[in-house]
Design an enzyme around this catalytic site. Structure first.
Site, PDB file in Angstrom:
ATOM      1  N   ASP A  25     -17.225  25.498 -41.887  1.00  0.00           N
ATOM      2  CA  ASP A  25     -16.784  24.107 -41.798  1.00  0.00           C
ATOM      3  C   ASP A  25     -16.824  23.713 -40.319  1.00  0.00           C
ATOM      4  O   ASP A  25     -16.145  24.344 -39.492  1.00  0.00           O
ATOM      5  CB  ASP A  25     -15.354  24.019 -42.355  1.00  0.00           C
ATOM      6  CG  ASP A  25     -14.777  22.616 -42.324  1.00  0.00           C
ATOM      7  OD1 ASP A  25     -15.348  21.735 -41.651  1.00  0.00           O
ATOM      8  OD2 ASP A  25     -13.728  22.418 -42.962  1.00  0.00           O
ATOM      9  N   ARG A  78     -18.535  21.515 -27.690  1.00  0.00           N
ATOM     10  CA  ARG A  78     -17.591  22.188 -26.777  1.00  0.00           C
ATOM     11  C   ARG A  78     -17.791  23.697 -26.801  1.00  0.00           C
ATOM     12  O   ARG A  78     -17.615  24.371 -25.784  1.00  0.00           O
ATOM     13  CB  ARG A  78     -16.156  21.816 -27.184  1.00  0.00           C
ATOM     14  CG  ARG A  78     -15.095  22.309 -26.229  1.00  0.00           C
ATOM     15  CD  ARG A  78     -13.751  21.715 -26.554  1.00  0.00           C
ATOM     16  NE  ARG A  78     -13.251  22.120 -27.867  1.00  0.00           N
ATOM     17  CZ  ARG A  78     -12.144  21.621 -28.425  1.00  0.00           C
ATOM     18  NH1 ARG A  78     -11.446  20.688 -27.805  1.00  0.00           N
ATOM     19  NH2 ARG A  78     -11.739  22.041 -29.614  1.00  0.00           N
ATOM     20  N   TYR A 104     -17.173   4.801 -40.916  1.00  0.00           N
ATOM     21  CA  TYR A 104     -18.477   5.424 -40.634  1.00  0.00           C
ATOM     22  C   TYR A 104     -19.121   4.780 -39.406  1.00  0.00           C
ATOM     23  O   TYR A 104     -19.650   5.473 -38.526  1.00  0.00           O
ATOM     24  CB  TYR A 104     -19.381   5.283 -41.856  1.00  0.00           C
ATOM     25  CG  TYR A 104     -20.709   6.012 -41.757  1.00  0.00           C
ATOM     26  CD1 TYR A 104     -20.790   7.382 -41.994  1.00  0.00           C
ATOM     27  CD2 TYR A 104     -21.879   5.331 -41.441  1.00  0.00           C
ATOM     28  CE1 TYR A 104     -21.998   8.048 -41.924  1.00  0.00           C
ATOM     29  CE2 TYR A 104     -23.102   5.981 -41.366  1.00  0.00           C
ATOM     30  CZ  TYR A 104     -23.158   7.349 -41.610  1.00  0.00           C
ATOM     31  OH  TYR A 104     -24.371   8.004 -41.531  1.00  0.00           O
ATOM     32  N   LYS A 129     -19.962   6.808 -35.924  1.00  0.00           N
ATOM     33  CA  LYS A 129     -21.314   7.007 -35.398  1.00  0.00           C
ATOM     34  C   LYS A 129     -21.467   6.378 -34.006  1.00  0.00           C
ATOM     35  O   LYS A 129     -22.260   6.854 -33.187  1.00  0.00           O
ATOM     36  CB  LYS A 129     -22.348   6.461 -36.382  1.00  0.00           C
ATOM     37  CG  LYS A 129     -22.418   7.275 -37.688  1.00  0.00           C
ATOM     38  CD  LYS A 129     -22.770   8.743 -37.442  1.00  0.00           C
ATOM     39  CE  LYS A 129     -23.028   9.520 -38.731  1.00  0.00           C
ATOM     40  NZ  LYS A 129     -23.421  10.923 -38.498  1.00  0.00           N
ATOM     41  N   VAL A 159     -32.601   7.467 -45.664  1.00  0.00           N
ATOM     42  CA  VAL A 159     -33.311   8.722 -45.918  1.00  0.00           C
ATOM     43  C   VAL A 159     -32.871   9.232 -47.296  1.00  0.00           C
ATOM     44  O   VAL A 159     -31.682   9.164 -47.622  1.00  0.00           O
ATOM     45  CB  VAL A 159     -32.949   9.786 -44.847  1.00  0.00           C
ATOM     46  CG1 VAL A 159     -33.841  11.012 -44.992  1.00  0.00           C
ATOM     47  CG2 VAL A 159     -33.053   9.207 -43.438  1.00  0.00           C
TER      48      VAL A 159
HETATM   49  N1  LIG Z   1     -29.283   9.865 -45.593  1.00  0.00           N
HETATM   50  C1  LIG Z   1     -29.275   8.762 -44.826  1.00  0.00           C
HETATM   51  O1  LIG Z   1     -29.798   7.686 -45.236  1.00  0.00           O
HETATM   52  C2  LIG Z   1     -28.662   8.799 -43.449  1.00  0.00           C
HETATM   53  C3  LIG Z   1     -28.799   7.665 -42.644  1.00  0.00           C
HETATM   54  C4  LIG Z   1     -28.231   7.673 -41.370  1.00  0.00           C
HETATM   55  C5  LIG Z   1     -27.566   8.800 -40.925  1.00  0.00           C
HETATM   56  N2  LIG Z   1     -27.447   9.885 -41.730  1.00  0.00           N
HETATM   57  C6  LIG Z   1     -26.734  11.045 -41.191  1.00  0.00           C
HETATM   58  O2  LIG Z   1     -27.536  12.200 -41.341  1.00  0.00           O
HETATM   59  C7  LIG Z   1     -26.706  13.346 -41.396  1.00  0.00           C
HETATM   60  C8  LIG Z   1     -27.130  14.219 -42.566  1.00  0.00           C
HETATM   61  O3  LIG Z   1     -26.904  13.503 -43.759  1.00  0.00           O
HETATM   62  P1  LIG Z   1     -27.775  13.702 -45.086  1.00  0.00           P
HETATM   63  O4  LIG Z   1     -28.147  12.338 -45.527  1.00  0.00           O
HETATM   64  O5  LIG Z   1     -28.798  14.730 -44.909  1.00  0.00           O
HETATM   65  O6  LIG Z   1     -26.610  14.175 -46.074  1.00  0.00           O
HETATM   66  P2  LIG Z   1     -26.474  15.366 -47.104  1.00  0.00           P
HETATM   67  O7  LIG Z   1     -25.192  15.087 -47.835  1.00  0.00           O
HETATM   68  O8  LIG Z   1     -27.715  15.545 -47.907  1.00  0.00           O
HETATM   69  O9  LIG Z   1     -26.289  16.652 -46.181  1.00  0.00           O
HETATM   70  C9  LIG Z   1     -25.145  16.830 -45.398  1.00  0.00           C
HETATM   71  C10 LIG Z   1     -24.782  18.315 -45.406  1.00  0.00           C
HETATM   72  O10 LIG Z   1     -23.658  18.479 -44.530  1.00  0.00           O
HETATM   73  C11 LIG Z   1     -22.782  19.397 -45.124  1.00  0.00           C
HETATM   74  N3  LIG Z   1     -21.428  19.196 -44.608  1.00  0.00           N
HETATM   75  C12 LIG Z   1     -20.588  18.162 -44.867  1.00  0.00           C
HETATM   76  N4  LIG Z   1     -19.417  18.364 -44.266  1.00  0.00           N
HETATM   77  C13 LIG Z   1     -19.519  19.533 -43.597  1.00  0.00           C
HETATM   78  C14 LIG Z   1     -18.632  20.267 -42.793  1.00  0.00           C
HETATM   79  N5  LIG Z   1     -17.374  19.850 -42.562  1.00  0.00           N
HETATM   80  N6  LIG Z   1     -19.061  21.433 -42.247  1.00  0.00           N
HETATM   81  C15 LIG Z   1     -20.314  21.891 -42.493  1.00  0.00           C
HETATM   82  N7  LIG Z   1     -21.196  21.233 -43.272  1.00  0.00           N
HETATM   83  C16 LIG Z   1     -20.797  20.069 -43.809  1.00  0.00           C
HETATM   84  C17 LIG Z   1     -22.878  19.119 -46.621  1.00  0.00           C
HETATM   85  O11 LIG Z   1     -22.423  20.233 -47.414  1.00  0.00           O
HETATM   86  C18 LIG Z   1     -24.358  18.839 -46.795  1.00  0.00           C
HETATM   87  O12 LIG Z   1     -25.091  20.019 -47.139  1.00  0.00           O
HETATM   88  C19 LIG Z   1     -25.263  12.836 -41.474  1.00  0.00           C
HETATM   89  O13 LIG Z   1     -24.670  12.930 -40.180  1.00  0.00           O
HETATM   90  C20 LIG Z   1     -25.423  11.390 -41.884  1.00  0.00           C
HETATM   91  O14 LIG Z   1     -24.357  10.585 -41.436  1.00  0.00           O
HETATM   92  C21 LIG Z   1     -27.982   9.913 -42.980  1.00  0.00           C
END
Ligand SMILES: NC(=O)c1ccc[n+]([C@@H]2O[C@H](COP(=O)([O-])OP(=O)(O)OC[C@H]3O[C@@H](n4cnc5c(N)ncnc54)[C@H](O)[C@@H]3O)[C@@H](O)[C@H]2O)c1
Length: 251
Positions: free
Chosen positions: A66, A124, A156, A160, A189
């Site tokens: 985590d 950090r 959110y 960000k 995405v």
């Molecule tokens: N998908 C989009 O459209 C989009 C757009 C802008 C930004 N983002 C950012 O991209 C990043 C990845 O998102 P994604 O879309 O691939 O999501 P996703 O949910 O497919 O993947 C996120 C992963 O992070 C893991 N995770 C969550 N909390 C955690 C924790 N406390 N410790 C360790 N792992 C943890 C989850 O288990 C998951 O496998 C995020 O920071 C999200 O805010 C995504």
């Protein structure tokens, strides 16, 4: 997009990737391993990490951890070993699109704990190693919500923007130590991230902006942007926030 794999781009390098079990983090971890890197693949979900493909030029070291836990972060650093070339802070969670007048403490805390505290804590932990080495790169995943107010709810969006603050502060502070810190701001995405609608006002206002949002892309497209900033290909770039959004930020 067709990935153009450069087999040795990350050869001999150890790269920590958080959120490596799904979506953008998984695509980034895969790309780095295909390009010869040793990936410390961090995710809170053991289920997400079990089926990481083995066939790659590099190596996967899956760590169930985590990013908000100091104890877990210590295990990640131990697994990485003496030299940490790069860190990709990808793990993140979405809010429920609530404006500030309706946001619950639970949503605010969950989003800030993962998206801001998690990013800060990993940085950090890693930065002292990079200072000692005299090199290193960090890429933080922000969002279109770091650039505008219409992409998500208050929690959110604020989280960000904080990721961008962490990025530019660190780029400035550690540039002279040979460390580069940049951010990518993805547009839509196709991933496992969950969007919920906890507010009628939030739904109405966010949906009103949908006509200018480009089509969603595969996570490998974001992996290309993130690995560019992690690699030597971006040697002269420090403190940048790179929109990888199909032009959404130009609208
Ligand atoms: N998908 C989009 O459209 C989009 C757009 C802008 C930004 N983002 C950012 O991209 C990043 C990845 O998102 P994604 O879309 O691939 O999501 P996703 O949910 O497919 O993947 C996120 C992963 O992070 C893991 N995770 C969550 N909390 C955690 C924790 N406390 N410790 C360790 N792992 C943890 C989850 O288990 C998951 O496998 C995020 O920071 C999200 O805010 C995504």
């Amino acid at each position: 997009m067709t990935e153009r794999i450069e087999p040795a781009r990350f050869a001999g390098q150890t790269v920590i990737v958080t959120g490596a079990g799904s979506g953008i983090g998984r695509a980034t971890a895969l790309r780095i391993a295909r390009e010869g890197g040793r990936v410390i693949a961090v995710d809170i979900s053991p289920h997400n990490l079990v089926d990481m493909p083995g066939a790659a030029a590099g190596e996967f070291v899956p760590i169930v951890a985590d990013v908000t836990s100091e104890v877990d972060i210590s295990r990640v650093i131990d697994a990485a070993g003496d030299r940490i070339n790069a860190l990709a802070n990808v793990a993140g969670v979405m809010d429920d699109m609530t404006p500030v007048g309706e946001v619950s403490d639970a949503v605010w805390q969950r989003v800030f704990t993962v998206n801001v505290d998690g990013v800060m804590k990993l940085m950090r932990a890693v930065i002292p190693h990079m200072i000692e080495q005299g090199f290193g790169t960090v890429v933080n995943v922000a969002s279109e919500a770091a650039l505008r107010g219409s992409a998500a709810g208050a929690a959110y969006t604020a989280s960000k923007h904080a990721v961008v603050g962490l990025t530019v502060s660190s780029a400035y502070m550690y540039g002279p130590s040979g460390i580069r810190v940049n951010a990518v701001a993805p547009g839509p995405v196709r991933t496992g991230i969950e969007t919920t609608w906890g507010s009628e006002l939030g739904k109405q206002r966010v949906r009103a902006s949908h006509s200018i949002i480009p089509k969603s892309v595969d996570a490998s497209v974001l992996a290309a942007s993130i690995t560019f900033l992690l690699s030597e290909d971006s040697a002269n770039i420090n403190g940048a926030v790179l929109p990888s959004d199909g032009g959404w930020s130009a609208a």
